[in-house]
Write a protein that holds these residues in place. Sequence first.
Motif, PDB file in Angstrom:
ATOM      1  N   HIS A 205       0.758  -1.224   0.178  1.00 21.05           N
ATOM      2  CA  HIS A 205      -0.126   0.068   0.080  1.00 21.05           C
ATOM      3  C   HIS A 205       0.928   1.279   0.167  1.00 21.05           C
ATOM      4  O   HIS A 205       0.530   2.239  -0.615  1.00 21.05           O
ATOM      5  CB  HIS A 205      -0.990  -0.009   1.115  1.00 21.05           C
ATOM      6  CG  HIS A 205      -2.098  -0.746   1.038  1.00 21.05           C
ATOM      7  ND1 HIS A 205      -3.176  -1.307   2.003  1.00 21.05           N
ATOM      8  CD2 HIS A 205      -2.683  -1.406  -0.120  1.00 21.05           C
ATOM      9  CE1 HIS A 205      -3.898  -2.033   1.768  1.00 21.05           C
ATOM     10  NE2 HIS A 205      -3.691  -2.180   0.237  1.00 21.05           N
ATOM     11  N   TRP A 206       1.960   1.345   0.709  1.00 22.94           N
ATOM     12  CA  TRP A 206       2.835   2.327   0.669  1.00 22.94           C
ATOM     13  C   TRP A 206       3.216   2.609  -0.346  1.00 22.94           C
ATOM     14  O   TRP A 206       3.756   4.070  -0.688  1.00 22.94           O
ATOM     15  CB  TRP A 206       3.871   2.261   1.759  1.00 22.94           C
ATOM     16  CG  TRP A 206       4.881   1.321   1.562  1.00 22.94           C
ATOM     17  CD1 TRP A 206       5.019  -0.058   1.527  1.00 22.94           C
ATOM     18  CD2 TRP A 206       6.269   1.583   0.702  1.00 22.94           C
ATOM     19  NE1 TRP A 206       6.095  -0.742   1.022  1.00 22.94           N
ATOM     20  CE2 TRP A 206       6.865   0.149   0.361  1.00 22.94           C
ATOM     21  CE3 TRP A 206       6.934   2.804   0.498  1.00 22.94           C
ATOM     22  CZ2 TRP A 206       8.178   0.322   0.065  1.00 22.94           C
ATOM     23  CZ3 TRP A 206       8.225   2.601  -0.020  1.00 22.94           C
ATOM     24  CH2 TRP A 206       9.020   1.366  -0.387  1.00 22.94           C
ATOM     25  N   LYS A 207       3.451   1.950  -1.556  1.00 26.76           N
ATOM     26  CA  LYS A 207       4.040   2.355  -2.857  1.00 26.76           C
ATOM     27  C   LYS A 207       3.060   2.732  -3.721  1.00 26.76           C
ATOM     28  O   LYS A 207       3.175   3.494  -4.693  1.00 26.76           O
ATOM     29  CB  LYS A 207       4.591   0.983  -3.393  1.00 26.76           C
ATOM     30  CG  LYS A 207       5.814   0.633  -2.922  1.00 26.76           C
ATOM     31  CD  LYS A 207       6.313  -0.609  -3.734  1.00 26.76           C
ATOM     32  CE  LYS A 207       7.886  -0.806  -3.252  1.00 26.76           C
ATOM     33  NZ  LYS A 207       8.314  -2.045  -4.232  1.00 26.76           N
TER      34      LYS A 207
ATOM     35  N   PHE B  62      11.522   2.093   5.770  1.00 24.94           N
ATOM     36  CA  PHE B  62      11.557   3.008   4.691  1.00 24.94           C
ATOM     37  C   PHE B  62      10.150   3.359   4.349  1.00 24.94           C
ATOM     38  O   PHE B  62       9.802   4.597   4.168  1.00 24.94           O
ATOM     39  CB  PHE B  62      12.410   2.331   3.554  1.00 24.94           C
ATOM     40  CG  PHE B  62      12.484   3.287   2.662  1.00 24.94           C
ATOM     41  CD1 PHE B  62      13.406   4.426   2.277  1.00 24.94           C
ATOM     42  CD2 PHE B  62      11.433   3.402   1.189  1.00 24.94           C
ATOM     43  CE1 PHE B  62      13.354   5.386   1.454  1.00 24.94           C
ATOM     44  CE2 PHE B  62      11.746   4.048   0.445  1.00 24.94           C
ATOM     45  CZ  PHE B  62      12.354   5.189   0.244  1.00 24.94           C
ATOM     46  N   ALA B  63       9.346   2.214   4.290  1.00 26.37           N
ATOM     47  CA  ALA B  63       7.933   2.407   3.940  1.00 26.37           C
ATOM     48  C   ALA B  63       7.197   3.296   5.034  1.00 26.37           C
ATOM     49  O   ALA B  63       6.155   4.139   4.749  1.00 26.37           O
ATOM     50  CB  ALA B  63       7.129   0.960   4.050  1.00 26.37           C
ATOM     51  N   ARG B  64       7.361   3.008   6.354  1.00 26.18           N
ATOM     52  CA  ARG B  64       6.885   3.685   7.266  1.00 26.18           C
ATOM     53  C   ARG B  64       7.075   5.247   7.242  1.00 26.18           C
ATOM     54  O   ARG B  64       6.297   6.113   7.314  1.00 26.18           O
ATOM     55  CB  ARG B  64       7.115   3.114   8.659  1.00 26.18           C
ATOM     56  CG  ARG B  64       5.862   2.998   9.694  1.00 26.18           C
ATOM     57  CD  ARG B  64       6.355   2.746  10.941  1.00 26.18           C
ATOM     58  NE  ARG B  64       6.139   3.575  11.962  1.00 26.18           N
ATOM     59  CZ  ARG B  64       6.600   3.735  13.138  1.00 26.18           C
ATOM     60  NH1 ARG B  64       7.648   2.905  13.271  1.00 26.18           N
ATOM     61  NH2 ARG B  64       6.415   4.484  13.938  1.00 26.18           N
ATOM     62  N   SER B  65       8.264   5.417   6.842  1.00 26.76           N
ATOM     63  CA  SER B  65       8.713   6.889   6.957  1.00 26.76           C
ATOM     64  C   SER B  65       8.223   7.571   5.664  1.00 26.76           C
ATOM     65  O   SER B  65       8.263   8.628   5.893  1.00 26.76           O
ATOM     66  CB  SER B  65      10.256   6.854   6.645  1.00 26.76           C
ATOM     67  OG  SER B  65      10.640   6.694   5.419  1.00 26.76           O
ATOM     68  N   ARG B  66       7.727   6.885   4.652  1.00 30.94           N
ATOM     69  CA  ARG B  66       7.070   7.360   3.492  1.00 30.94           C
ATOM     70  C   ARG B  66       5.692   8.052   3.828  1.00 30.94           C
ATOM     71  O   ARG B  66       5.097   8.877   3.268  1.00 30.94           O
ATOM     72  CB  ARG B  66       7.072   6.584   2.309  1.00 30.94           C
ATOM     73  CG  ARG B  66       8.440   6.328   1.726  1.00 30.94           C
ATOM     74  CD  ARG B  66       9.133   7.372   1.279  1.00 30.94           C
ATOM     75  NE  ARG B  66      10.409   7.752   2.284  1.00 30.94           N
ATOM     76  CZ  ARG B  66      11.395   8.232   2.136  1.00 30.94           C
ATOM     77  NH1 ARG B  66      11.540   9.025   0.846  1.00 30.94           N
ATOM     78  NH2 ARG B  66      12.247   8.639   3.128  1.00 30.94           N
ATOM     79  N   VAL B  67       4.939   7.277   5.001  1.00 29.93           N
ATOM     80  CA  VAL B  67       3.494   7.461   5.236  1.00 29.93           C
ATOM     81  C   VAL B  67       3.231   8.227   6.374  1.00 29.93           C
ATOM     82  O   VAL B  67       2.598   9.117   6.555  1.00 29.93           O
ATOM     83  CB  VAL B  67       2.880   6.085   4.887  1.00 29.93           C
ATOM     84  CG1 VAL B  67       1.594   6.269   5.357  1.00 29.93           C
ATOM     85  CG2 VAL B  67       3.353   5.493   3.718  1.00 29.93           C
ATOM     86  N   GLY B 131      13.779   6.760   7.936  1.00 29.92           N
ATOM     87  CA  GLY B 131      13.314   5.689   7.106  1.00 29.92           C
ATOM     88  C   GLY B 131      14.705   5.157   6.497  1.00 29.92           C
ATOM     89  O   GLY B 131      14.923   4.053   5.950  1.00 29.92           O
ATOM     90  N   LEU B 132      15.969   5.831   6.764  1.00 30.08           N
ATOM     91  CA  LEU B 132      17.317   5.341   6.282  1.00 30.08           C
ATOM     92  C   LEU B 132      18.051   4.556   7.234  1.00 30.08           C
ATOM     93  O   LEU B 132      17.938   4.895   8.391  1.00 30.08           O
ATOM     94  CB  LEU B 132      17.788   6.286   5.711  1.00 30.08           C
ATOM     95  CG  LEU B 132      17.124   6.977   4.314  1.00 30.08           C
ATOM     96  CD1 LEU B 132      17.814   8.052   3.663  1.00 30.08           C
ATOM     97  CD2 LEU B 132      16.698   6.051   3.350  1.00 30.08           C
ATOM     98  N   ILE B 133      18.990   3.588   6.853  1.00 31.12           N
ATOM     99  CA  ILE B 133      20.074   3.248   7.508  1.00 31.12           C
ATOM    100  C   ILE B 133      21.474   3.907   7.027  1.00 31.12           C
ATOM    101  O   ILE B 133      21.703   3.738   5.797  1.00 31.12           O
ATOM    102  CB  ILE B 133      20.225   1.833   7.294  1.00 31.12           C
ATOM    103  CG1 ILE B 133      19.077   0.911   7.772  1.00 31.12           C
ATOM    104  CG2 ILE B 133      21.484   1.021   7.839  1.00 31.12           C
ATOM    105  CD1 ILE B 133      19.014  -0.752   7.420  1.00 31.12           C
ATOM    106  N   THR B 274      -3.390   5.411   3.442  1.00 24.70           N
ATOM    107  CA  THR B 274      -3.939   6.726   3.711  1.00 24.70           C
ATOM    108  C   THR B 274      -4.908   7.099   2.744  1.00 24.70           C
ATOM    109  O   THR B 274      -5.450   8.248   2.527  1.00 24.70           O
ATOM    110  CB  THR B 274      -2.762   7.511   3.621  1.00 24.70           C
ATOM    111  OG1 THR B 274      -1.988   7.733   2.352  1.00 24.70           O
ATOM    112  CG2 THR B 274      -1.671   7.575   4.448  1.00 24.70           C
ATOM    113  N   PHE B 275      -5.397   6.141   1.912  1.00 29.80           N
ATOM    114  CA  PHE B 275      -6.421   6.361   0.952  1.00 29.80           C
ATOM    115  C   PHE B 275      -7.496   5.259   1.127  1.00 29.80           C
ATOM    116  O   PHE B 275      -7.352   4.189   1.640  1.00 29.80           O
ATOM    117  CB  PHE B 275      -5.777   6.462  -0.274  1.00 29.80           C
ATOM    118  CG  PHE B 275      -4.984   5.238  -0.689  1.00 29.80           C
ATOM    119  CD1 PHE B 275      -5.300   3.842  -1.211  1.00 29.80           C
ATOM    120  CD2 PHE B 275      -3.457   5.588  -0.503  1.00 29.80           C
ATOM    121  CE1 PHE B 275      -4.709   2.834  -1.102  1.00 29.80           C
ATOM    122  CE2 PHE B 275      -2.763   4.263  -0.721  1.00 29.80           C
ATOM    123  CZ  PHE B 275      -3.041   3.178  -1.002  1.00 29.80           C
TER     124      PHE B 275
END
Lengths: 287, 287
Positions: A205-207, B62-67, B131-133, B274-275
Amino acid sequence: MIASSQKHWSGDVADLLRVGEGFVLADVDTRSTPGYAKDKVHAAEDLKAGARELDEYQERLFARSRVDATDAAVLLVLQAMDSAGKGGIIRHVVGSVDPQGVVLSAFKKPTPEELEHDFLWRVEQRLPASGLIGVFDRSHYEDVLIGRVRQLAPAEEIERRYTAINDFEKRLTKTGTRVVKVMLHISPDEQKSRLMERLERPDKHWKYNPGDVDERELWPSYMAAYQTVFERTSTEHAPWHVVPADRKWYARLAVQHLLLEALEEIDPHWPAATFDVEAEKKRLTAS
Amino acid sequence: MIASSQKHWSGDVADLLRVGEGFVLADVDTRSTPGYAKDKVHAAEDLKAGARELDEYQERLFARSRVDATDAAVLLVLQAMDSAGKGGIIRHVVGSVDPQGVVLSAFKKPTPEELEHDFLWRVEQRLPASGLIGVFDRSHYEDVLIGRVRQLAPAEEIERRYTAINDFEKRLTKTGTRVVKVMLHISPDEQKSRLMERLERPDKHWKYNPGDVDERELWPSYMAAYQTVFERTSTEHAPWHVVPADRKWYARLAVQHLLLEALEEIDPHWPAATFDVEAEKKRLTAS
């Protein structure tokens, strides 16, 4: 012999994918596998062998840059519609080489500061130093793709940019950087099915971005913008390659091949010692 | 359970390697493999399983940091004497995760511009975004290691830096970054044999630097400087780990474990959509 580790090519992939005189994007079959008559099992084998070769080339390139006065570098420019597989190329092709030899740059919507400069300003700052493989996930081409489709700049400014890009890339190649330009090309149907997968899997989903569906409406405009990009900026020093990408395994293998070819043309040798090896052995033994 | 994918640990490696009260660097056996009673065959198996786990954790982070509004990140700080294996850790441990989730910074001799700023200035600029290492190949610790050994700064300035480092790292941890500090620890004899290998193999000559032999003379001073670093900067929020590194396979497995542990503590979940997923499926189908 180029990319000798990838054994199953039946044609010269770089030649087959290169955008030359009279190229028509609409004629490209996105499910085709130009130059590769074998299946994905052979492709996996080739990709693995190619990864080892790429890894050694990269290390030689890096090694030489540490010792000799060389400015050799590689820049891979990746452009594509959403979900075409840029991320997969970075993960599976670029990700197989030592991270110390790679510099990755993702270009997103320009920041206010970036917008106060010429479009090439932010790109210039992310160019790979000698010895490195730079990868652009999107690039200065956004400024003549979405820039044109969404009319983010006046037509005459877009027009100016093609020439500016050619001059810029010519300078890069003259100063030692091999520029490998790739468009990953998928069909609208393939994109639909990939976006649907993102909707169906909670871990994807995040993508997903609702804006991607809006962009789909503009598919023909994007294709027209790409066609113009190819006509104006596929030059002898920095040609474009259109890689059919409905089959991910093919796209990855083909891009790996293009990188191998660029490195083979540089042909980096292990640098000679800049010290007296025997004398150093004695010093070390005594230490 | 921490790092459950690495099955063959017989003890809590993080506990065993953590620098605590009364730690004495000189007492560490560089050939030992604390917490691991199995051999390198098992270690290879564990490293492979750990790579898959690390890869998934990294993608979730990473995914979490995008959302989500999260500031979680990981910073791996690598310090060591020459040839101790920092490069191998980056290649074989860090290199197993998606390059898009990693930001690598190698700190070399400061440039004139860097020297005109406080020693933390250049470090601040290379901190990983959420979100990064982030991976530091050498770090701000050089300024209290070679800085002290080679007297590159007055004693009172070196003294000031320990406190500055602790304040700096405390801020990092308070703002979401897990700081994993690792010293790879080899013996002088192991270093000698590794440097000798570089002299014996033409494809390794580029890695050899005659200055490395001069540095060997200062080994005891470096060890004293490390001991002080551990006493002054191994804090609750950012403890040091000393990893015996004569056996490369052990060091890689241990560092992978420390990264897994840091990520498990963050415990990043796939972010929720988020949608409206069903509405988007309809829009996409109609597009």
